[in-house]
Design a protein around this motif. Structure first.
Motif, mmCIF file in Angstrom:
data_model
loop_
_atom_site.group_PDB
_atom_site.id
_atom_site.type_symbol
_atom_site.label_atom_id
_atom_site.label_comp_id
_atom_site.label_asym_id
_atom_site.label_seq_id
_atom_site.Cartn_x
_atom_site.Cartn_y
_atom_site.Cartn_z
ATOM 1 N N CYS A 237 0.650 -0.827 0.154
ATOM 2 C CA CYS A 237 0.605 -0.299 0.079
ATOM 3 C C CYS A 237 0.903 1.283 -0.305
ATOM 4 C CB CYS A 237 -0.941 0.230 1.437
ATOM 5 S SG CYS A 237 -1.477 -1.624 1.153
ATOM 6 N N CYS B 149 1.621 4.355 -2.219
ATOM 7 C CA CYS B 149 0.933 5.827 -2.809
ATOM 8 C C CYS B 149 0.188 6.677 -1.326
ATOM 9 C CB CYS B 149 -0.497 5.020 -3.369
ATOM 10 S SG CYS B 149 -0.893 4.268 -5.153
ATOM 11 N N GLY C 213 -5.381 10.528 -1.784
ATOM 12 C CA GLY C 213 -6.769 10.013 -1.193
ATOM 13 C C GLY C 213 -6.847 10.864 0.158
ATOM 14 N N LEU D 122 -0.592 5.523 5.542
ATOM 15 C CA LEU D 122 -0.548 4.016 6.506
ATOM 16 C C LEU D 122 0.375 3.900 6.126
ATOM 17 C CD1 LEU D 122 -3.021 2.614 3.394
ATOM 18 C CD2 LEU D 122 -3.515 3.205 5.663
ATOM 19 N N GLY E 250 -8.673 9.129 6.301
ATOM 20 C CA GLY E 250 -8.161 9.886 4.355
ATOM 21 C C GLY E 250 -9.348 11.065 4.639
ATOM 22 N N GLU E 251 -9.123 11.284 3.468
ATOM 23 C CA GLU E 251 -9.920 12.225 3.186
ATOM 24 C C GLU E 251 -12.039 12.036 3.681
ATOM 25 O OE1 GLU E 251 -9.363 13.159 -1.383
ATOM 26 O OE2 GLU E 251 -10.326 11.253 -1.346
ATOM 27 N N ASN E 252 -12.336 10.974 3.596
ATOM 28 C CA ASN E 252 -13.457 10.833 4.170
ATOM 29 C C ASN E 252 -13.177 10.380 5.827
ATOM 30 O OD1 ASN E 252 -14.245 11.441 1.577
ATOM 31 N ND2 ASN E 252 -13.755 9.279 0.633
ATOM 32 N N ASP F 297 -13.234 1.033 -6.004
ATOM 33 C CA ASP F 297 -12.399 1.583 -4.818
ATOM 34 C C ASP F 297 -11.676 0.571 -4.015
ATOM 35 O OD1 ASP F 297 -14.254 3.798 -4.179
ATOM 36 O OD2 ASP F 297 -16.033 2.947 -2.870
ATOM 37 N N MET G 272 -8.384 -1.943 -3.471
ATOM 38 C CA MET G 272 -7.194 -1.245 -2.549
ATOM 39 C C MET G 272 -6.139 -2.143 -3.100
ATOM 40 S SD MET G 272 -6.330 1.842 -2.647
ATOM 41 C CE MET G 272 -7.869 2.644 -3.204
ATOM 42 N N GLU H 87 -5.293 0.619 -9.625
ATOM 43 C CA GLU H 87 -3.671 0.237 -10.764
ATOM 44 C C GLU H 87 -3.507 -1.378 -10.835
ATOM 45 O OE1 GLU H 87 -0.494 3.381 -10.938
ATOM 46 O OE2 GLU H 87 -2.382 4.865 -9.953
ATOM 47 N N LEU I 186 -3.851 -7.528 -1.795
ATOM 48 C CA LEU I 186 -3.619 -8.732 -0.373
ATOM 49 C C LEU I 186 -3.044 -9.400 -1.226
ATOM 50 C CD1 LEU I 186 -4.700 -6.507 2.284
ATOM 51 C CD2 LEU I 186 -2.430 -6.220 1.192
HETATM 52 C C1 HEC Z 1 -0.783 2.507 -6.887
HETATM 53 C C2 HEC Z 1 -1.860 3.252 -5.654
HETATM 54 C C3 HEC Z 1 -2.722 2.975 -4.553
HETATM 55 C C4 HEC Z 1 -1.933 1.719 -3.844
HETATM 56 C C5 HEC Z 1 -0.459 0.540 -3.987
HETATM 57 C C6 HEC Z 1 -2.514 1.611 -2.833
HETATM 58 N N1 HEC Z 1 -4.061 2.647 -2.497
HETATM 59 FE FE1 HEC Z 1 -5.211 3.460 -1.083
HETATM 60 N N2 HEC Z 1 -5.926 4.699 -2.844
HETATM 61 C C7 HEC Z 1 -5.674 4.972 -3.902
HETATM 62 C C8 HEC Z 1 -5.950 6.213 -4.080
HETATM 63 C C9 HEC Z 1 -5.863 7.031 -5.104
HETATM 64 C C10 HEC Z 1 -6.618 6.461 -3.246
HETATM 65 C C11 HEC Z 1 -8.185 7.388 -3.244
HETATM 66 C C12 HEC Z 1 -8.838 7.938 -4.489
HETATM 67 C C13 HEC Z 1 -10.056 6.720 -3.654
HETATM 68 O O1 HEC Z 1 -10.861 6.711 -2.500
HETATM 69 O O2 HEC Z 1 -11.042 5.778 -3.914
HETATM 70 C C14 HEC Z 1 -6.776 5.959 -1.906
HETATM 71 C C15 HEC Z 1 -7.537 5.226 -1.281
HETATM 72 C C16 HEC Z 1 -7.500 4.379 -0.024
HETATM 73 C C17 HEC Z 1 -8.413 4.594 1.418
HETATM 74 C C18 HEC Z 1 -9.860 5.702 1.211
HETATM 75 C C19 HEC Z 1 -9.526 6.916 2.164
HETATM 76 C C20 HEC Z 1 -10.744 8.337 2.345
HETATM 77 O O3 HEC Z 1 -10.228 8.872 3.394
HETATM 78 O O4 HEC Z 1 -11.302 7.944 1.443
HETATM 79 C C21 HEC Z 1 -8.495 3.317 1.352
HETATM 80 C C22 HEC Z 1 -8.627 3.380 2.890
HETATM 81 C C23 HEC Z 1 -6.659 3.098 1.265
HETATM 82 N N3 HEC Z 1 -6.759 4.043 -0.112
HETATM 83 C C24 HEC Z 1 -6.355 1.835 1.280
HETATM 84 C C25 HEC Z 1 -4.891 1.127 0.993
HETATM 85 C C26 HEC Z 1 -4.661 0.090 1.174
HETATM 86 C C27 HEC Z 1 -5.309 -0.698 2.708
HETATM 87 C C28 HEC Z 1 -4.252 -0.477 0.108
HETATM 88 C C29 HEC Z 1 -2.991 -1.230 0.335
HETATM 89 C C30 HEC Z 1 -3.826 -2.332 -0.018
HETATM 90 C C31 HEC Z 1 -3.452 0.450 -0.328
HETATM 91 N N4 HEC Z 1 -4.807 1.665 -0.243
HETATM 92 C C32 HEC Z 1 -2.701 1.083 -2.003
HETATM 93 C C33 HEC Z 1 -4.405 4.889 -4.738
HETATM 94 C C34 HEC Z 1 -3.376 3.889 -4.182
#
Ligand code: HEC
Length: 458
Positions: free
Chosen positions: A185, A188, A196, A200, A210-212, A238, A240, A243, A248
Motif C-alpha cells: 500500500c 501510494c 486519498g 499508512l 483519509g479524506e473521508n 474502490d 485497494m 491500478e 493482498l
Molecule cells: C497505486 C496507488 C495505490 C495503492 C498501491 C494503494 N492505494 Fe489506497 N488509494 C489510492 C488512491 C488514488 C485513493 C483515493 C481515491 C479513492 O478513494 O479511491 C486511495 C484511497 C484509499 C482509501 C480511502 C481513503 C479515504 O479516506 O477515502 C483507503 C482506505 C485505502 N486507499 C487503502 C489502501 C490500502 C489498504 C492499500 C494496500 C492494500 C492501498 N490503499 C494501496 C491509491 C492507492
C-alpha cells in the motif's frame, strides 16, 4: 467523447511523465559527455552539444506538460511537488538558454563566460529535480531506504528494526501488519504521495484516516473502510490497491481482519492477542513462527581472533557464514602447495563447534585427516568431491547428526558404505556421482533416505 467522460484523460497522459522525463536527462548527460570528450580530445563538438541541449529542452517541455497533468490528480506532498515542478521547469528553460549560448560561445565573450556557470546550474537542477521526483514516486526515504543503519542514524533516520519472526516475541503491528502495508500500500500512501489523503506508514496516519475520515474502527471490521477496500471485488473502482498492483493475499487479508477484530493495537505482541491455530497458519504464510533451521538455532560464542589467525596460518580459508554470524565456513584449496596434515586439522579443531561448512574437495586426504572430520559435530555442509574417501572413511561421518549437504562426487566408495549413509538422516542433498556404488546400492540408499535428494548420475 465517452472516452473523456469514463476515464481521466489527464491521468492517462500524465502517467507517461515518469517515463518520458528520462529523455531530457539523457540529452543533458550526453551534452556533458560530449563536452568532456571535446575538452580531452581538443575537437569541436559544439554543434552536437548545442543540439543535445535543444533536444533536452524540447523533451523537457513535453515532460513538464505531462508532469503537470500527473500532478493534477493530487495526493502529493506539496513542498516536494513544488520543488520538483519548479526545478523541472527551470531545467527546461536553462536547456534552451544553453542551446543558444553554446552556439555563441566561440563568438562572444559573455557567452564564453556564462557557459560554465550555466553547466554547473543545470547539473545542480538535474540533481534536485531528479531527487525530488524520486521522492514523489517512491517515498521520501527512498534513497536511503535500504542503507545500513549506521548511515541511516547519521542522517537522522530511524534505524531499521530487524523484523522479528519468532512467534513468542514478534509484535503484531511492527512485524505483521506494517510489513504488509509497506509492501502493498505505501507506494501510494506515504508522506510524499498520500493518495486519498491517507498515510499508512505509521500508527498516527492509520488511525487518522483519509479524506473521508477514519479507515479503521478497532474491533469492527464491517465499519472499517480499509477492510472494505481490500475485500471488494478487484474490479470495483474502490478496490485497494488500485491500478492493477499486486493485491493482498488471502492470508494477509485475514491477518488484517484479525488485527482489527483484536482492537487494532500498535504495541502488543502477537501472543497477547487471541490466537487460533488458523491464525497461526496465516502467520506462518507471512514468515512468523516458522521452525528455525539448525543453523539459525545455534547460538555460539565467537571464535577468538587469535585462533582464527592460527587456522589461517595453516593454509585454511576461513570466513563467517554471513556478516554477523559466529558460524564458520572453512575450506582448504587444492592449489595450496603444502599437504593437509592431521596437525593442521588439530588446529582447525580448536574452532570445531563453530565450523558448519567445510570444503576439502580435490585434496589428497590421509586416513589421519579423515579420522578427524567426525569431530566437527555441527557440520551442516561437507564437500569432499574428488578425494580418496573409501568405504571405511565414510564411517567417520556417521556421527554428523546435522549434516544436510554431503558431496562425495568422484570418490572410490562402494556398496560397503551403504550402512553408513543410511545413518545420515538429516541429509537433504547427497552427491554420489562417479563413485563405485552399484545401481542396487544406490537404490538401497534411496530407499533408506527418503527425504534426501540423491544426485548419482542415474
Ligand atoms: C497505486 C496507488 C495505490 C495503492 C498501491 C494503494 N492505494 Fe489506497 N488509494 C489510492 C488512491 C488514488 C485513493 C483515493 C481515491 C479513492 O478513494 O479511491 C486511495 C484511497 C484509499 C482509501 C480511502 C481513503 C479515504 O479516506 O477515502 C483507503 C482506505 C485505502 N486507499 C487503502 C489502501 C490500502 C489498504 C492499500 C494496500 C492494500 C492501498 N490503499 C494501496 C491509491 C492507492
Amino acid at each position: 467523447m465517452t472516452l473523456f467522460l469514463e476515464t481521466n484523460i489527464y491521468q492517462f497522459f500524465g502517467r507517461f511523465h515518469t517515463m518520458l522525463v528520462h529523455l531530457p536527462i539523457g540529452f543533458i548527460v550526453l551534452a556533458i559527455c560530449f563536452e568532456l570528450i571535446s575538452i580531452k580530445k581538443k575537437t569541436d563538438f559544439n554543434l552536437a552539444i548545442s543540439y543535445a541541449f535543444l533536444f533536452a529542452a524540447l523533451s523537457g517541455v513535453l515532460s513538464v506538460i505531462l508532469g503537470l497533468m500527473l500532478a493534477s490528480d493530487g495526493g502529493y506532498n506539496e513542498s516536494t511537488l513544488n520543488i520538483h515542478k519548479w526545478t523541472g521547469i527551470s531545467l527546461t528553460l536553462v536547456s534552451f538558454v544553453l542551446f543558444y549560448v553554446k552556439r555563441k560561445q566561440a563568438l562572444v565573450l559573455w557567452a564564453k563566460k556564462s557557459y560554465p556557470i550555466l553547466i554547473i546550474l543545470i547539473v545542480g537542477l538535474l540533481f534536485v529535480a531528479g531527487h525530488n521526483g524520486g521522492k514523489l514516486t517512491h517515498g521520501s526515504d527512498y534513497l536511503l531506504e535500504h542503507a545500513p543503519n549506521s548511515i541511516r542514524t547519521l542522517v537522522g533516520m530511524k534505524p531499521v528494526r530487524e523484523r522479528v519472526t519468532d512467534l513468542e516475541e514478534a509484535l503484531v503491528y511492527e512485524d505483521v501488519i506494517h510489513p504488509i502495508l509497506e509492501s502493498k500500500c505505501n507506494v501510494c500512501h506515504n508522506s510524499d504521495k498520500a493518495k486519498g489523503e491517507l498515510l499508512l506508514v505509521d500508527a498516527e496516519g492509520i488511525m487518522k484516516g483519509g479524506e473521508n475520515g477514519a479507515v479503521i474502527v478497532p474491533g469492527d471490521v464491517k465499519a472499517s473502510e480499509l477492510f472494505r477496500r481490500i475485500t471488494l471485488n478487484p474490479i470495483h473502482k474502490d478496490f485497494m490497491p488500485t491500478e492493477g498492483r499486486t493485491p493482498l493475499t488471502n492470508e494477509e487479508t485475514m491477518l488484517i481482519q484479525w488485527w482489527i477484530e483484536e482492537g487494532a493495537t500498535f504495541e502488543k505482541k502477537i501472543v497477547e492477542l487471541n490466537l487460533t491455530d488458523r491464525t497461526k497458519g496465516y502467520l506462518k504464510e507471512v514468515g512468523i513462527g516458522l521452525e528455525k533451521t539448525f543453523i539459525e538455532s545455534l547460538e555460539l560464542q565467537r571464535v577468538h581472533d587469535t585462533i582464527i589467525a592460527s587456522i589461517k596460518a595453516e593454509g585454511f580459508k576461513i570466513k563467517t557464514v554471513t556478516n554477523n554470524s559466529t558460524l564458520l565456513d572453512v575450506s582448504y584449496s587444492p592449489y595450496t602447495k603444502t599437504l593437509l596434515t592431521g596437525k593442521k586439522m588439530d588446529v582447525l579443531l580448536k574452532a570445531k563447534t563453530n565450523v558448519v561448512w567445510l570444503n576439502l574437495s580435490g585434496i589428497d586426504l590421509s586416513k589421519e585427516v579423515i579420522s578427524k572430520i567426525g569431530g566437527f559435530k555441527h557440520l551442516v555442509e561437507f564437500r569432499a568431491s574428488n578425494t580418496n574417501f573409501s568405504n571405511t572413511d565414510v564411517k567417520q561421518l556417521e556421527n554428523l547428526r546435522y549434516l544436510e549437504y554431503l558431496n562425495l562426487y568422484g570418490n572410490p566408495i562402494s556398496d560397503a558404505s551403504i550402512a553408513s549413509f543410511t545413518k545420515l538422516t538429516s541429509l537433504q542433498k547427497l552427491y554420489l556421482w562417479k563413485t563405485n556404488l552399484s545401481d542396487e546400492g544406490l537404490k538401497s540408499i534411496r530407499a533408506n533416505l527418503k527425504q534426501t535428494e540423491i544426485v548419482s548420475g542415474i
